[in-house]
Structures are given as C-alpha cells and as structure tokens.
Design an enzyme around this catalytic site. Structure first.
Site, PDB file in Angstrom:
ATOM      1  N   ASP A   1      41.087  80.253  -0.715  1.00 34.31           N
ATOM      2  CA  ASP A   1      41.890  79.163  -0.198  1.00 34.31           C
ATOM      3  C   ASP A   1      42.892  79.665   0.832  1.00 34.31           C
ATOM      4  O   ASP A   1      43.737  80.516   0.539  1.00 34.31           O
ATOM      5  CB  ASP A   1      42.632  78.536  -1.386  1.00 34.31           C
TER       6      ASP A   1
ATOM      7  N   THR B   1      42.809  73.987   5.380  1.00 36.46           N
ATOM      8  CA  THR B   1      43.857  74.948   5.750  1.00 36.46           C
ATOM      9  C   THR B   1      43.295  76.083   6.614  1.00 36.46           C
ATOM     10  O   THR B   1      43.913  76.469   7.593  1.00 36.46           O
ATOM     11  CB  THR B   1      44.529  75.540   4.498  1.00 36.46           C
ATOM     12  N   THR B   2      42.135  76.576   6.236  1.00 35.84           N
ATOM     13  CA  THR B   2      41.546  77.675   7.004  1.00 35.84           C
ATOM     14  C   THR B   2      41.235  77.208   8.426  1.00 35.84           C
ATOM     15  O   THR B   2      41.565  77.878   9.410  1.00 35.84           O
ATOM     16  CB  THR B   2      40.256  78.161   6.314  1.00 35.84           C
TER      17      THR B   2
ATOM     18  N   ASP C   1      41.443  70.671  -3.414  1.00 40.75           N
ATOM     19  CA  ASP C   1      40.769  70.366  -2.149  1.00 40.75           C
ATOM     20  C   ASP C   1      39.939  69.084  -2.292  1.00 40.75           C
ATOM     21  O   ASP C   1      40.005  68.184  -1.469  1.00 40.75           O
ATOM     22  CB  ASP C   1      39.839  71.519  -1.731  1.00 40.75           C
TER      23      ASP C   1
END
Ligand code: ADP
Ligand code: MG
Length: 539
Positions: free
Chosen positions: A60, A93-94, A385
């Site tokens: 994550d 987020t990535t 997520d």
C-alpha cells in the site's frame, strides 16, 4: 549553491535556481520510484522494519511512505499526495505519487531546454484542466444498485494485495456492507467497523450485520447468549458514587451506617428495576456498573457490558435502531434496539460480544481473521481500498476502465489537444500527456512484460478508436478491459490527477530553498542538501 552571509545566520542553508529545482525534482522522482514496484496486480510487496524491530509487510503506497519517515521537504510533499488520496478516496495512492514524480521528471526535460518553470507550470495547469474534462467524458455511468459492478470494483481494488485468494468472498462482503449502510446515495465509511481477530484462517472472515465489541459480559452469572435481544443503550453510570469525587461520611452508630447503605441499595435497585421494566434483556452502558447492580442485573438475566466507548455505543445504536438514553427515567420499550442474537464469544484469550442479525443495520462490522498480525493488517488495508472504491462509486456512480486503458486514452486525447496550443505551453501539455503513460508501462513492467511493446500495442489500438483497450494482467493480453470487468472508480483517477498536478506545479515553482539546520535540541526539521543526492537525504 549560494549563501548570503550578510543576510542569513551561519546555520541556514540555502540553495537557489536550477540547483534547487534539480534537487527537489530528484527527491520527488525517488519517491515515485520507491512505490512504483508495488503498482498493480503483479506489484511486489515491501517489508518495512521499524527501529524497534516491528515489521510491516505491505503493498500500500501510503503505508510505505508513512512508515519511511521521509524528511526531505519536497519528498514530504509527495507523501502528502498519498495521504490526501487516501483520505479523499482510500485508493489510488501509488498512482498519484507516481504521476507527480513523472510530471516533474518530464518537466526537467523542458527546464533543460531553457523553458521557464512558470511556463511549464502554466502548461501543466492547462493540461490538467483538459485532462479532467476528458476523464469525465470518458467515464461511464453505472447504477449503484448493480451489485455485480460494485463487486467487480472491489475485486479490481483488492487484486494483488494480501486479500488476493479470498477476493471473491471479500468483494461480496464489501459491496453488501456498503449497500447496507448507504443512505440516499451517500456512504459514511465510519459506519463500517473493521474488527481484526487473530486466529483461524482468512476465509473465516465475515460480515456481521451488527456490531462486534471487544468486550465481555460483566458477570459469569449472566446468560452467554440472548436470542431476540431487546437492547438498552445508556450513557450514565449504574452506580451510586461519582468516582471522581471522594466523599467522607461520618456515622456515629452502626444503625446510621445500615440506613445509609440501605438507601444506596435502594437507589441501585430502582435503577435496575426501571431497565427491567422497559423489557430490555441486554444492556450496554458507556460508564461503570457497580457490583450490586451487576448482581441484580445477572439475577434478572440481563446481558450487560460496561464502559462501552461512545463510538461503539453509537454504532450499536445505528445497527439496532436503539436510542442512547441519558436519563434513567427515559428508559422505555420504544427506545430499545433489536438484534436477533447477542452473544459472548471467546477468541484465544479474549472475549468478544457479537450483536448479530440486525434487521436494517445502518452500521455493520467486517470481521477480519487470519493467522498472523501481518496478514490481518495487510488484508485490512486491502479492505480499506475496496471499501473506499465501492463507496466512491455509490456516491458518484461513475467508473472508468482500468489496466492502463484510461491513461492511454487520456494521454492520446491530450496530445491531440496540444496541437491547438502554441509554442512552449504546447510542449508542456505534451510532456504531461506522456507522463500518463507511466501507469500502463509500469503495470506491464511489474507484470514481467516488455513495457515498450505493450505501450506500442496499446497506443495502436487506441489510435484505431478502441478506447477501452487496456492490459489485462490476468490473461497477459491487450484487450477490452471493460469486457473483462477491470473497472475503477472515476473519483480515484480524478483525485490522483488533481493532487499529482497540484504538487508537481508547486514543486516546480520553487527556485529557492532556505532551510534551518537542526538546532541542538534537534527540534527543527532536519535534512541535508548535497550536490549529489543519495537516499540518506530522503531520511
Ligand atoms: P494504487 O495504490 O494506485 O491503487 P494498485 O497497486 O492498487 O495501486 O494498482 C492499481 C492499478 O492496477 C490500476 O491502474 C488498475 O487499473 C490496475 N489493475 C487492477 N487490476 C488489473 C488487472 N487485472 N490487469 C491490469 N491492471 C489492473
Ligand atoms: Mg489500489
């Protein structure tokens, strides 16, 4: 590097101009490189070890960056993007961090061509606005009633995370949980409690239509299980003395003491009687319950938990339809909550209270089980997520194709749009468009495929008008990803674009960094600048 000895004290470091830009861009790029390998279903995990030896294994983006305790100022701004993304949508987020890194990396090429940073910033802003417009255009409307689509969104979100093997059961739990607590097209994720329980296997995780409390009943003499529970929720203590005030009572003879104790007893008795006469067979109390009250409640067969946190009490209220009562005289049968079962369950050395089978719960619990804390924590993150994605689709009703399809199409249309602009801004828009290809190319790379081949093929398909063609990493094929149900929320992409662009532009416009060195107490921000840049300067 320049320092003005007349203006600034000795311990101030300053870098200006291209040096400052280069240093910041390098830091941003490094952050994006760090998370890059975790992107997508074939992304790898990272093991993070804290100074005290605690281990986190995760895929994550935001968790990785948070745990790394990055201190370089520009790199910190990149970490902020991940945090914003996490709090706004809970996923992506990535992607957002990678995009910001690539925007800056590409900007550097333009800086090298002597294009001014403000011109690039302006071009990026134009590109971002256009990209949002195209993204909206390309998104597809779905009905939040369609449970299949919601499940599919959750599956795409959880793919490649620790939850991989059980993603079908999990996606069902997620879409059901979100549907249960959603009201008028909105979802408050606080209404979905995640409780982690060590022991058993991942597959024993369950969705409880109600609340699971990390609490035991207060007396062994109370029933272990209540069927057809009538639940009283109170936020006042069921005891006499206010524990915060010490009172001293002088008695002169034993008779007086007896009388005093009798009065106390009487008061407790009447409190308990009022609860009993409301018809309640279960009691959750936010405050203390004293021994005598405990004895009386047990005698009446009332399942009781005390010191239940306010937030849990509110969750039980939402789940069971019961009202939280603040005054004993207001306890009545109408305000009791309902649940099919309330029971105490032992797990390893801990006792839990399950409130199950609520009819129309507006608050539910997802119980995550697994063999070790590492497994449970990573599954918890995958759940967040999935929940974030499904909730966002219930709210906006918009989805986009995943597997890099949306990024390729956006990139293509932005390049076309760039033709309508002149001069230097056009170059900036083209670089912005190129940066978007970083997502599909990394998906390919992480999947062990040749990124250049994949990009070429994807672009060729999109040139032919196949706008939903992406890379399916399950089959390893370039295909219509909508057909393969690889779909993501529109909001994940729009938020990623806006936070990545914002930060990239902000970093780009900095050409002077004036930094205090840590003072002796060490309470200043601490980081180093160097001519070169090594990982230490990220710490
Ligand atoms: P993020 O933190 O950005 O959400 P993830 O590791 O969750 O990063 O990866 C998300 C990316 O993986 C998205 O671009 C999504 O489209 C892609 N993806 C998900 N499932 C598949 C799949 N089956 N094939 C190809 N790409 C996929
Ligand atoms: Mg994700």
């Amino acid at each position: 590097m320049a320092k003005n000895p007349d203006l600034l004290p000795e311990d101030i470091q300053r870098i200006i101009g291209r040096d400052a830009q280069r240093n910041n861009i390098l830091a941003a790029k490094m952050v994006s490189e760090i998370v890059k390998t975790t992107l997508g279903p074939k992304g790898m995990d990272k093991m993070l070890v804290s100074p005290s030896g605690e281990i986190i294994i995760t895929n994550d983006g935001v968790t990785i960056l948070d745990e790394m305790q990055i201190e370089h100022p520009a790199a910190k701004m990149m970490v902020e993007i991940a945090r914003t993304q996490e709090s706004e949508v809970g996923d992506g987020t990535t992607t957002s961090v990678m995009l910001a890194g690539k925007f800056l990396e590409n900007a550097e090429r333009l800086l090298d061509k002597k294009i001014h940073a403000t011109t690039i910033a302006k071009g990026y802003r134009i590109a971002h606005d256009k990209a949002q417009e195209i993204l909206k255009d390309l998104s597809l409307e779905i009905s939040p009633e369609n449970e299949e689509v919601l499940k599919q969104i959750a599956i795409t979100a959880m793919t490649g995370k620790g939850a991989e093997d059980s993603k079908h059961i999990f996606s069902e739990m997620i879409s059901k949980a979100v549907k249960l607590v959603s009201e008028n097209g909105d979802v408050d994720l606080n209404d979905i409690k995640i409780e982690k329980l060590k022991g058993n296997s991942i597959a024993d995780s369950e969705l409880v239509q109600g609340v699971v409390l990390n609490k035991e009943k207060i007396s062994q003499d109370m029933p272990k299980k209540i069927i057809e529970a009538k639940i009283a929720l109170v936020d006042f203590p069921i005891e006499i003395k206010n524990p915060e005030i010490d009172t001293k009572i002088s008695v002169t003879d034993p008779g007086q003491l007896q009388k005093f104790l009798k009065e106390e007893e009487y008061e407790i008795r009447s409190l308990v009687e009022k609860i009993v006469s409301s018809g309640a067979n279960t009691l959750f109390c936010q405050k203390g319950v004293d021994d005598f009250a405990k004895y009386l409640l047990a005698k009446e067969g009332i399942y009781t938990c005390r010191r239940v946190s306010r937030s849990d009490l509110e969750k039980i209220s939402k789940a069971t339809g019961g009202k939280i009562i603040s005054n004993i005289d207001e306890v009545n049968s109408y305000d009791l909550g309902d649940a099919e079962i309330v029971e105490e369950v032992k797990n390893k050395d801990d006792y839990y209270t399950y409130i199950r089978g609520c009819k129309n719960p507006k608050s539910v619990t997802i119980l995550i089980r697994g063999g070790t804390d590492h497994v449970i924590d990573e599954i918890g993150r995958a759940f967040m997520d999935g929940l974030g994605d499904v909730a966002s689709v219930v709210r906006t009703k918009l989805v986009v194709p995943g597997g890099g399809a949306i990024e390729i199409e956006l990139s293509k249309r932005l390049r076309e749009f760039a033709q309508s602009l002149d001069g230097r801004e056009q170059l900036a828009v083209v670089e912005y468009a190129n940066a978007l290809e970083f997502i599909p190319s990394t998906l390919a790379e992480n999947g062990g495929l040749d990124p250049i081949d994949i990009l070429t093929q994807l672009k060729a398909e999109h040139e032919k008008g196949e706008k939903n063609t992406g890379l399916n990493l399950f089959s390893g094929k370039i295909e219509n990803v909508l057909g393969e149900k690889i779909i993501e929320p529109y909001k994940v992409k729009s938020q990623a674009l806006s936070s990545a662009s914002e930060v990239a532009i902000m970093i780009l416009r900095i050409d002077d960094v004036i930094a205090s060195k840590p003072n002796k107490e060490g309470n200043m921000e601490k980081y180093e600048f160097g001519n070169g840049f090594d990982t230490r300067s990220l710490r």
